[in-house]
Motif scaffolding. Structure first.
Motif, PDB file in Angstrom:
ATOM      1  N   ASP A   5       0.795  -1.219   0.000  1.00 12.21           N
ATOM      2  CA  ASP A   5       0.000   0.000   0.000  1.00 12.21           C
ATOM      3  C   ASP A   5       0.833   1.276   0.000  1.00 12.21           C
ATOM      4  N   GLY A   6       2.141   1.151   0.086  1.00 15.79           N
ATOM      5  CA  GLY A   6       2.970   2.343   0.158  1.00 15.79           C
ATOM      6  C   GLY A   6       3.491   2.778  -1.193  1.00 15.79           C
ATOM      7  N   GLY A   7       4.520   3.617  -1.185  1.00 13.45           N
ATOM      8  CA  GLY A   7       5.104   4.154  -2.403  1.00 13.45           C
ATOM      9  C   GLY A   7       6.572   3.765  -2.481  1.00 13.45           C
ATOM     10  N   PRO A   8       7.297   4.406  -3.357  1.00 16.11           N
ATOM     11  CA  PRO A   8       6.823   5.513  -4.185  1.00 16.11           C
ATOM     12  C   PRO A   8       6.019   5.061  -5.399  1.00 16.11           C
ATOM     13  N   ASP A  68      15.934   8.780 -12.265  1.00 13.87           N
ATOM     14  CA  ASP A  68      16.275   9.359 -10.964  1.00 13.87           C
ATOM     15  C   ASP A  68      15.079  10.192 -10.518  1.00 13.87           C
ATOM     16  N   ARG A  69      14.306   9.669  -9.548  1.00 12.29           N
ATOM     17  CA  ARG A  69      13.096  10.353  -9.126  1.00 12.29           C
ATOM     18  C   ARG A  69      13.364  11.445  -8.091  1.00 12.29           C
ATOM     19  N   GLY A  70      14.588  11.549  -7.613  1.00 13.59           N
ATOM     20  CA  GLY A  70      14.873  12.557  -6.604  1.00 13.59           C
ATOM     21  C   GLY A  70      13.998  12.350  -5.376  1.00 13.59           C
ATOM     22  N   PRO A  71      13.418  13.423  -4.814  1.00 18.09           N
ATOM     23  CA  PRO A  71      12.605  13.298  -3.600  1.00 18.09           C
ATOM     24  C   PRO A  71      11.148  12.921  -3.871  1.00 18.09           C
ATOM     25  N   GLN A  72      10.772  12.727  -5.139  1.00 17.38           N
ATOM     26  CA  GLN A  72       9.377  12.427  -5.458  1.00 17.38           C
ATOM     27  C   GLN A  72       8.966  11.091  -4.860  1.00 17.38           C
ATOM     28  N   HIS A  73       7.839  11.088  -4.111  1.00 21.19           N
ATOM     29  CA  HIS A  73       7.330   9.876  -3.472  1.00 21.19           C
ATOM     30  C   HIS A  73       5.865   9.639  -3.849  1.00 21.19           C
ATOM     31  N   PHE A  74       5.021  10.638  -3.610  1.00 21.38           N
ATOM     32  CA  PHE A  74       3.623  10.535  -4.000  1.00 21.38           C
ATOM     33  C   PHE A  74       3.498  10.732  -5.514  1.00 21.38           C
ATOM     34  N   HIS A  90       1.495  17.561  -1.412  1.00 23.94           N
ATOM     35  CA  HIS A  90       1.376  19.020  -1.524  1.00 23.94           C
ATOM     36  C   HIS A  90       2.501  19.607  -2.367  1.00 23.94           C
ATOM     37  N   LYS A  91       2.966  18.819  -3.373  1.00 25.06           N
ATOM     38  CA  LYS A  91       4.087  19.272  -4.197  1.00 25.06           C
ATOM     39  C   LYS A  91       3.849  18.966  -5.667  1.00 25.06           C
ATOM     40  N   MET A  92       4.577  19.704  -6.506  1.00 25.92           N
ATOM     41  CA  MET A  92       4.745  19.377  -7.924  1.00 25.92           C
ATOM     42  C   MET A  92       6.212  19.053  -8.171  1.00 25.92           C
ATOM     43  N   HIS A  93       6.443  18.218  -9.182  1.00 28.35           N
ATOM     44  CA  HIS A  93       7.812  17.830  -9.520  1.00 28.35           C
ATOM     45  C   HIS A  93       8.064  18.051 -11.006  1.00 28.35           C
ATOM     46  N   PHE A  94       9.288  18.439 -11.327  1.00 28.83           N
ATOM     47  CA  PHE A  94       9.689  18.695 -12.700  1.00 28.83           C
ATOM     48  C   PHE A  94      10.861  17.777 -13.042  1.00 28.83           C
ATOM     49  N   ARG A 120      15.155  11.672 -18.009  1.00 26.49           N
ATOM     50  CA  ARG A 120      14.201  11.109 -17.039  1.00 26.49           C
ATOM     51  C   ARG A 120      14.694  11.286 -15.608  1.00 26.49           C
ATOM     52  N   LYS A 121      15.342  12.423 -15.393  1.00 26.96           N
ATOM     53  CA  LYS A 121      15.881  12.730 -14.065  1.00 26.96           C
ATOM     54  C   LYS A 121      15.161  13.927 -13.454  1.00 26.96           C
ATOM     55  N   HIS A 122      14.993  13.861 -12.150  1.00 26.82           N
ATOM     56  CA  HIS A 122      14.312  14.907 -11.400  1.00 26.82           C
ATOM     57  C   HIS A 122      15.112  16.207 -11.461  1.00 26.82           C
ATOM     58  N   LEU A 123      14.405  17.308 -11.740  1.00 24.79           N
ATOM     59  CA  LEU A 123      15.045  18.622 -11.809  1.00 24.79           C
ATOM     60  C   LEU A 123      14.809  19.449 -10.547  1.00 24.79           C
ATOM     61  N   THR A 124      13.545  19.586 -10.185  1.00 25.84           N
ATOM     62  CA  THR A 124      13.212  20.427  -9.033  1.00 25.84           C
ATOM     63  C   THR A 124      11.810  20.099  -8.563  1.00 25.84           C
ATOM     64  N   GLU A 125      11.470  20.550  -7.358  1.00 28.99           N
ATOM     65  CA  GLU A 125      10.123  20.406  -6.838  1.00 28.99           C
ATOM     66  C   GLU A 125       9.629  21.751  -6.340  1.00 28.99           C
ATOM     67  N   ILE A 126       8.298  21.899  -6.313  1.00 25.84           N
ATOM     68  CA  ILE A 126       7.675  23.081  -5.732  1.00 25.84           C
ATOM     69  C   ILE A 126       6.746  22.608  -4.627  1.00 25.84           C
ATOM     70  N   ASP A 127       6.951  23.116  -3.434  1.00 26.53           N
ATOM     71  CA  ASP A 127       6.120  22.780  -2.286  1.00 26.53           C
ATOM     72  C   ASP A 127       5.074  23.872  -2.108  1.00 26.53           C
ATOM     73  N   PHE A 128       3.799  23.495  -2.180  1.00 21.01           N
ATOM     74  CA  PHE A 128       2.708  24.458  -2.026  1.00 21.01           C
ATOM     75  C   PHE A 128       2.464  24.843  -0.569  1.00 21.01           C
ATOM     76  N   GLY A 129       3.161  24.179   0.337  1.00 18.32           N
ATOM     77  CA  GLY A 129       2.888  24.321   1.760  1.00 18.32           C
ATOM     78  C   GLY A 129       1.921  23.245   2.189  1.00 18.32           C
ATOM     79  N   ASP A 130       2.193  22.592   3.329  1.00 16.74           N
ATOM     80  CA  ASP A 130       1.413  21.407   3.665  1.00 16.74           C
ATOM     81  C   ASP A 130      -0.023  21.699   4.077  1.00 16.74           C
ATOM     82  N   GLN A 131      -0.430  22.969   4.149  1.00 19.36           N
ATOM     83  CA  GLN A 131      -1.845  23.252   4.372  1.00 19.36           C
ATOM     84  C   GLN A 131      -2.644  22.978   3.095  1.00 19.36           C
TER      85      GLN A 131
END
Length: 459
Positions: A155-158, A178-184, A224-228, A234-245
């Motif tokens: 039931d888990g990820g990534p 290389d997925r970098g920090p992407q999990h969800f 609560h993030k997007m990934h680029f 096929r390697k992770h470039l950056t992520e944007i955190d919308f804030g966990d709210q």
């Protein structure tokens, strides 16, 4: 199996040319309880117009729960990077979000009676990709891409993206190097001319499969993030955190004009006020960022009007879980499944959205009937827009276990048609309503393509 002699006439080099395509005549809709692919007659000259004319029942012994299915090929086959413009938009790729099974459905020789020509079992998918809980299908210039929300171990990820071969539908493997920090995982799209792939976040199966986990939501455990990603390496470039709210960053809709480097993404809820929101992602000076452009507030309600899941909060959240962008990049359509609204925004300026139309139907409280007087359970959920931007179709079920939480009296599957007015605004067609005798309806696809199917490589 998937070869075509010549260029498929439903492929268009640009969104502008696709807007001049012939009107859709058939719609395909994901049905559940029981799992089936439904065929809807959308030809106004037909004797069966506005009717569900066929159901292809799926043979899986356990529940599949069809979700976001898609075509095997689309206008991306005309991109300069494509090596197979002879593909045909013929096969529908149907993933089961619960079963992790994939059905390959042939719409030929009779598009009104599609048939299953191959079944890919979950064991093969897990072995070759390490993924499970399949969600969204997109056709790219170099394969068929499917997002997966869980790992193959449970039931888990990534979660991530897997790829099928265009020609024989074999499972090639996981897409990421290389997925970098992407999990969800959840949705994905791309800025194809810029070699950038974008992904969003919902949750792992343990957080969504048996219903929304309210405690986990309040503890801000959903995505609560997007990934680029770099599409070529096929390697992770950056992520944007919308804030966990801002919990559950879901649907991605990039501009259809390939010169543009912006798009729109929906966020289900802000845990501080239960509002849903729409954000614009964009690139500026080589960096990716986001800006909130729309906030849709929750509506106060008395506890005795609310399902158990909402009684303690005393309000109905909009619960925006799908969006669609017109091919001219002018109008964004936002369904509010909780409050029973469908909103139209002018996003010609992607940083300053203007509300230009709204219709109300269904909803958790004060349910609005269809213009013909019939009761609608659920609310606007999955939306699809015709290529010319004149007709929108929506269904009313989100996900079976979530349906039961927010609409405990039950949802009767329905498909509603909305007419888009020439200068903005919209009206529900009083003469078009499909209601299922049993079961529910989710994703809708239109024959020949629609506004959330194709990638265009020419402006």
């Amino acid at each position: 199996m998937a070869k075509w002699v010549g260029t498929d006439p439903t492929f268009y080099p640009s969104a502008k040319s696709a807007m001049e395509a012939p009107r859709e005549k058939l719609g395909y809709v994901a049905l559940l309880q029981p799992d089936a692919l439904g065929v809807i007659d959308l030809d106004p000259d037909s004797e069966t117009y506005g009717q569900l004319i066929h159901q292809l029942l799926l043979p899986g012994e356990e529940e599949d729960e069809l979700h976001h299915f898609g075509w095997n090929a689309c206008s991306s086959a005309l991109c300069p990077t494509a090596f197979h413009p002879t593909l045909e938009r013929r096969y529908l790729i149907l993933p089961g979000i619960r079963s992790s099974r994939i059905y390959i459905v042939d719409t030929q020789p009779d598009p009104k009676r599609p048939r299953i020509v191959r079944t890919i079992e979950p064991e093969e998918i897990k072995e070759r990709t390490g993924y499970s809980r399949l969600h969204t299908v997109h056709c790219g210039p170099d394969g068929i891409f499917i997002s997966a929300l869980g790992s193959g171990d449970g039931d888990g990820g990534p979660g991530g993206i897997l790829v099928l071969d265009h020609f024989n539908f074999n499972v090639l493997g996981a897409w990421e190097m290389d997925r970098g920090p992407q999990h969800f995982s959840y949705d994905f799209w791309w800025h194809i001319a810029h070699d950038v792939t974008v992904t969003s976040e919902w949750a792992t199966p343990d957080l969504f499969e048996n219903g929304l986990q309210l405690d986990a939501l309040l503890q801000r455990k959903y995505g609560h993030k997007m990934h680029f990603f770099d599409s070529r390496s096929r390697k992770h470039l950056t992520e944007i955190d919308f804030g966990d709210q801002h919990q559950m960053v879901l649907e991605l809709r990039p501009a259809h004009n390939p010169k543009k480097t912006y798009g729109f993404v929906s966020v289900v809820t802000d845990v501080t006020n239960l509002a849903s929101s729409i954000w614009t992602w964009y690139q500026e000076n080589g960096k990716w960022d986001v800006k909130k452009i729309i906030e849709i507030p929750a509506q106060p309600a008395e506890p005795d009007q609310l399902p158990p899941a909402l009684k303690d909060v005393g309000a109905v959240p909009p619960l925006v879980t799908d969006i669609v962008l017109s091919l001219d990049d002018r109008y964004l359509y936002v369904p509010c499944w909780g409050t029973g609204e469908l909103r139209q925004y002018d996003v010609s300026d992607p940083f300053n959205a203007k509300l230009t139309g709204k219709v109300e139907i269904g909803g958790i409280v004060n349910q609005k009937a269809h213009p013909n007087g019939k009761k609608i359970t659920g609310g606007p959920q999955m939306v699809e827009l015709s290529r010319d931007g004149k007709r929108l179709y929506f269904s009313n079920s989100l996900y079976s276990s979530w349906d039961d939480q927010f609409y405990p009296e039950g949802i009767k599957g329905a498909v509603v048609k909305v007419d888009i007015l020439a200068e903005g605004g919209m009206e529900i067609d009083p003469d078009f309503l499909i209601q299922l005798e049993k079961g529910r309806a989710h994703q809708i696809r239109l024959d020949g393509g629609d506004c959330s199917t194709d990638t265009f490589c020419y402006p």
